[in-house]
Design an enzyme around this catalytic site. Structure first.
Site, PDB file in Angstrom:
ATOM      1  N   ASP A 143      -3.394   0.769  -2.739  1.00 55.78           N
ATOM      2  CA  ASP A 143      -2.238  -0.058  -2.380  1.00 55.78           C
ATOM      3  C   ASP A 143      -2.270  -1.301  -3.259  1.00 55.78           C
ATOM      4  OD1 ASP A 143      -2.331   1.858  -0.340  1.00 55.78           O
ATOM      5  OD2 ASP A 143      -1.603   0.463   1.185  1.00 55.78           O
TER       6      ASP A 143
ATOM      7  N   LYS B 210       5.824  -0.292  -0.438  1.00 57.08           N
ATOM      8  CA  LYS B 210       5.259  -0.806   0.820  1.00 57.08           C
ATOM      9  C   LYS B 210       5.791  -2.212   1.063  1.00 57.08           C
ATOM     10  CE  LYS B 210       0.672  -2.048   2.665  1.00 57.08           C
ATOM     11  NZ  LYS B 210      -0.795  -1.947   2.435  1.00 57.08           N
TER      12      LYS B 210
ATOM     13  N   LYS C 140       6.173   2.834   2.981  1.00 57.07           N
ATOM     14  CA  LYS C 140       5.143   2.434   3.942  1.00 57.07           C
ATOM     15  C   LYS C 140       5.512   1.094   4.556  1.00 57.07           C
ATOM     16  CE  LYS C 140       0.235   1.247   4.416  1.00 57.07           C
ATOM     17  NZ  LYS C 140      -1.115   1.283   3.800  1.00 57.07           N
TER      18      LYS C 140
END
Length: 225
Positions: A88, A154, A184
């Site tokens: 991430d 995300k 996400k």
């Protein structure tokens, strides 16, 4: 299954080794999609979660995204060597707000290319930090991430001025190709209702530290039906 939509977050800077181990064991018990740990904890998490179906993920350029591209690449390769299969990464927020989209795209692409060359199945998620961005900047960031070959966009690190919002999730889902990029949600998701609302708004994966409370709530509701 709800648990398999959750990346169990173990990212607090003051988290002890014992807490990381406990968090990994909780993830194994609840069978989450993954744990998301600090880079220094990847090898430990990999050891704790061997022989489970829980993947190990970590964060890159976290939490501000301001490290150099080469530093992000190096950090990514070290994480993969330590056992991570999901990354991430925080995009460069300042460059995005300066409208230097080429830099943002190339920064992401460098991590994607290096990671997938080392581990083809590696999943790269790009953190936008939506609370710091305008809607126009969010759209530009999503498109840059998609063009760079990222697997997810995300919402948030969970360490800035705000977390996931339903409006942002709808925007992110609407401006990316669902066949190429998933979404996400992360930051402030503490209940089963929060999780369900995020999934309905377009999220595919949920970053949360309240995993036990969320899954236990789901089980309780099923028993009461």
């Amino acid at each position: 299954m709800v648990a398999k939509t959750i990346d169990h977050a173990l990212l607090r800077p003051d988290m002890t080794t014992a807490e990381v181990i406990s968090g990994c064991r909780l993830s194994a018990l609840y069978n989450t999609a993954s744990v998301c740990v600090r880079p220094c904890d990847v090898a430990l998490a990999t050891k704790e979660l061997q022989n489970t179906t829980v993947d190990v993920g970590t964060v890159i350029g976290f939490p501000h995204g301001t490290t150099s591209t080469q530093a992000k690449v190096t950090e990514s390769l070290q994480a993969l060597s330590d056992g991570a299969v999901e990354l991430d990464m925080v995009l460069n927020i300042g460059k995005l707000k300066s409208n230097d989209i080429n830099y943002v795209r190339q920064d992401i692409q460098a991590v994607v290319n290096a990671a997938k060359q080392k581990l083809e199945k590696c999943c790269v998620k790009v953190i936008l930090e939506c609370s710091l961005l305008t809607d126009e900047e969010k759209i530009k960031a999503c498109k840059a991430a998609q063009e760079a070959g990222a697997d997810y966009v995300k919402t948030s690190t969970g360490f800035s001025t705000g977390g996931a919002t339903l409006e942002d999730l709808r925007l992110m889902r609407g401006c990316t190709d669902p066949d190429c990029v998933k979404v996400k949600a992360s930051g402030g998701i503490r209940s089963l209702d929060d999780l369900i609302a995020c999934l309905q708004a377009g999220a595919d994966r949920i970053g949360a530290s309240a995993t036990a409370a969320i899954v236990d709530e789901m089980r309780a509701r099923k028993q009461n039906q």
